[in-house]
Design a protein around this motif. Sequence first.
Motif, PDB file in Angstrom:
ATOM      1  N   ILE A  58       0.679  -1.265   0.000  1.00 32.56           N
ATOM      2  CA  ILE A  58       0.047  -0.048   0.177  1.00 32.56           C
ATOM      3  C   ILE A  58       0.860   1.221  -0.096  1.00 32.56           C
ATOM      4  N   LEU A  59       1.793   1.264   0.812  1.00 38.71           N
ATOM      5  CA  LEU A  59       2.854   2.579   1.081  1.00 38.71           C
ATOM      6  C   LEU A  59       3.478   2.724  -0.271  1.00 38.71           C
ATOM      7  N   ILE A  62       1.301   4.372  -2.826  1.00 37.30           N
ATOM      8  CA  ILE A  62       1.128   5.644  -2.470  1.00 37.30           C
ATOM      9  C   ILE A  62       2.003   6.549  -2.674  1.00 37.30           C
ATOM     10  N   ASP A 167      -2.782   4.617  11.323  1.00 34.24           N
ATOM     11  CA  ASP A 167      -2.694   4.426   9.854  1.00 34.24           C
ATOM     12  C   ASP A 167      -1.736   5.136   9.261  1.00 34.24           C
ATOM     13  N   GLU A 169      -1.156   5.760   5.811  1.00 34.75           N
ATOM     14  CA  GLU A 169      -1.115   6.422   4.231  1.00 34.75           C
ATOM     15  C   GLU A 169      -0.955   7.818   4.288  1.00 34.75           C
ATOM     16  N   GLU A 170      -1.679   8.589   5.138  1.00 36.19           N
ATOM     17  CA  GLU A 170      -1.469  10.072   5.101  1.00 36.19           C
ATOM     18  C   GLU A 170      -0.315  10.545   5.935  1.00 36.19           C
ATOM     19  N   VAL A 237      -7.375   7.114   9.101  1.00 32.68           N
ATOM     20  CA  VAL A 237      -8.175   7.397   7.818  1.00 32.68           C
ATOM     21  C   VAL A 237      -9.414   7.217   8.103  1.00 32.68           C
ATOM     22  N   ILE A 240     -11.371   4.525   4.033  1.00 34.23           N
ATOM     23  CA  ILE A 240     -10.279   3.776   3.414  1.00 34.23           C
ATOM     24  C   ILE A 240     -10.262   3.788   1.806  1.00 34.23           C
ATOM     25  N   PHE A 243      -7.788   5.651  -0.201  1.00 33.93           N
ATOM     26  CA  PHE A 243      -6.769   5.111  -0.539  1.00 33.93           C
ATOM     27  C   PHE A 243      -7.068   3.824  -1.332  1.00 33.93           C
TER      28      PHE A 243
END
Length: 837
Positions: A58-59, A62, A167, A169-170, A237, A240, A243
């Motif tokens: 995922i990272l 992104i 989380d 992602e952000e 997040v 989800i 993302f």
Amino acid sequence: MMTELIDQTWFSTIRRPSRYLGGEVNAVRKDLSETEVSMALCFPDVYDVGMSHLGLKILYQILNSRPWIAAERVFTPWSDLEQSMRSSGFPLESLESKRVLSDFDIVGFSLQHELCYTNVLTMLDLGRIPFFSRERKSGDPLVIAGGPACFNPEPVADFFDAFVIGDGEEAALSLCRAVREAKRAGHTDREDLLMDLRHIPGIYIPSLFRVHYQPRGPVKAIEPLLQDYQEVGKAIVPDIEGFPPPLAPVVPYTGLVHDRLSIEISRGCTRGCRFCQAGMIYRPVRERHPETILSSAEEALRNTGYEDLSLLSLSCWDYQCLLPLLQALMDRFGDQRVSISLPSLRIDSLDPAWMEQIKRVRKTGFTLAPEAGNDRLRKMINKGLTHDDILHTAQQVFAAGWNLIKLYFMIGLPGERKSDVEDMASLIREVASLAGKTGRRAKVNASVATFVPKSHTPFMWAPQLSPEQGWERLNDLRHALKNSRVRLKWNSPGLSWLEGIFSRGDRRLAPALVKAWERGARFDAWDEHFNKATWEKAFLETGIDPGFYLFRERPLDEVFPWNHINSGVTRGFLKKEWKKAVRETETPDCRQGCLECGVCDHETTDLFLISEWVPGTNPPPPPPANGSEGRKYRLTFKKGTDARFLAHLELVRVFLRAFRRAGIQLVYSKGYHPMPKISFVTALPVGMESHVETMDIETINAVDPSDLMKEVNKQLPQGISISKAEVLEKNRKKARLKQSQYVITLQEKLLKESAVAQFLHSDTWQVTKVTSKGEKEMNARRLVESIEILSSDSLQMRIHHNSGPGLNTKEIVAAIFSLNPSETAGLRIVKTGQVLE
């Protein structure tokens, strides 16, 4: 310029060299001179484990979706490679650009559990980065970490500049933006950067908190050094959907622990199992829309060539629209031979409608997690299952066609008695008895782990079972299940002992961690590497009493090392749950009504559920055409450069997934385990190149040979290419290799013309070959057709291939020139021709 790892003579001799190649399908390689921020995504375990982890994928997607960021992967080298790197002076580099770890702007570690900490030190050391944050200078990278183990980051707080709590992602994007702004402004002071990072939600800066301890006792107080930074709340997040799942994940060469396409369908869990840290720290539940899952699965399967799809969630069976989603996935992909798997079944959510869809899922093994042996203990842990629920579900599963059930249990749960272990054995036997008596194989696999209390759970006050008690209970189980059709597996209580020390540990453990690493501790989660004595010596030398962290019940008012880390679930709620566990009282699922655990504010943070969904009417792909239209083809291909380090099974996997990506449908065999009809004339040894290899395939539809070659070559990684494709008659037998031609390069001083002349003028040249059945004398001369010296360091050899065991090219060359193993490791062998019959 330093030569690359793969150019070393010993590289082909290490375990699974394909782990370290890079260049896989869908790997992202950027020009680092055109990016502003570089980040090493470090997974402190071997490649096979790290590349199975969805969070890393995922990272990777992104971060690399931003043109100004270059995110590259780094894994812990296995012990054999670490030893060779140290003796040869090689630093740890990324797979994509081969950049040394110390040259990145950010080095980010994924801490999935506490047993990976020595691997973190290995990677920092090989990456030429100082261990301790306080020792790093302005030119060193920012070293950060994220993952579930970071909810108690204190045992490793001194090694990291910052942690991502929650989380990622952000938070990861915000970190990169902050580093970009600092670089643009010309700011090089690390302290100033860390001061800025504290404003990012979920970012914990350990140096901005001072910890005070009672003499040889618990934490006395945690002192924030800034008025506006009193605690760290986790990053969340809220939706989800913002993302999407990785649509083109990297496709590894080597087989992984979980070698499949994985899609997260929801995050968080509402069940409230009191032992489960993930169920507490990942609240609230946020579901992904079924349409996103469908479209993402379709695109990702097309981009990867995977044949297995796994739907991931902490509680997959609580996903609101799972039944229609499962039906839609099976309707869309069932005819493409894509199998769909699900995590462990939530036993009390099964009904006949589910079973009709579950019957269509691949039947390799069905997973149930009773966790404890009886209803009393399951009430204590808030599992909410009854004995009858478990047996009824097992009966349904066996009736639906599965021949194996996997059961997961824990020993050492709070309140466990000897009778509970006896009940566990009885339950396992009862489940096994429901399978019937056909066949001789085990019908039940029961896995048992020693319970480890974790931070931010109701059981964080509980004592842990000692290793001696753990072995005693495991031995009782083994005795009770003797002569049953049950395969019992367990995690070593010694591993749980070490995990428990760090799971509720504090900063005082850092010196012991370094000492154990210096004594050789590596890969502590692996039984073959874990050495309890090494850790006992390290704790003794650094004045640590492991029992202090493990075996005492904490008072309810104890200051925990993680008190300043806010998971969202309040301490008051966890206290209530701990008291209810003692009373053997259950707590309902929060989907039935808010329990005021503290996570949701019902404005920005709340449950995000998809309550209703009806699949669209898009027609599924057409089913495969009738097999009678299929064709057989013979493909000639090359294997060279880095691809020479692929083992044969890895090469087969590369081609199978390339065919899928190219839209080439292979014919499958019949039977319980259908296999694609693909056969290779020979299997090349690891490290050998070839200009001419042969495979036969059978396709469902007729394809023009030139189109087949063109489309498949587009999907093959660098170093592998098809040079010829021809149609075969249906009844054409598999080709047999009669003769091969090789060009062999060796060190100039080893190539002796006199040895070649002596060999060619001999009638016999006996070589002792060591096989699994012992030693065997073989005549190497009989196998060699000719030898021609091409230059001072190379020769050409033609050898015959007979049925039965023989000698490989390297063994023949070693025999002719009397080479030792280190000298044969330096041979470069290229197959340049062959004769088939």
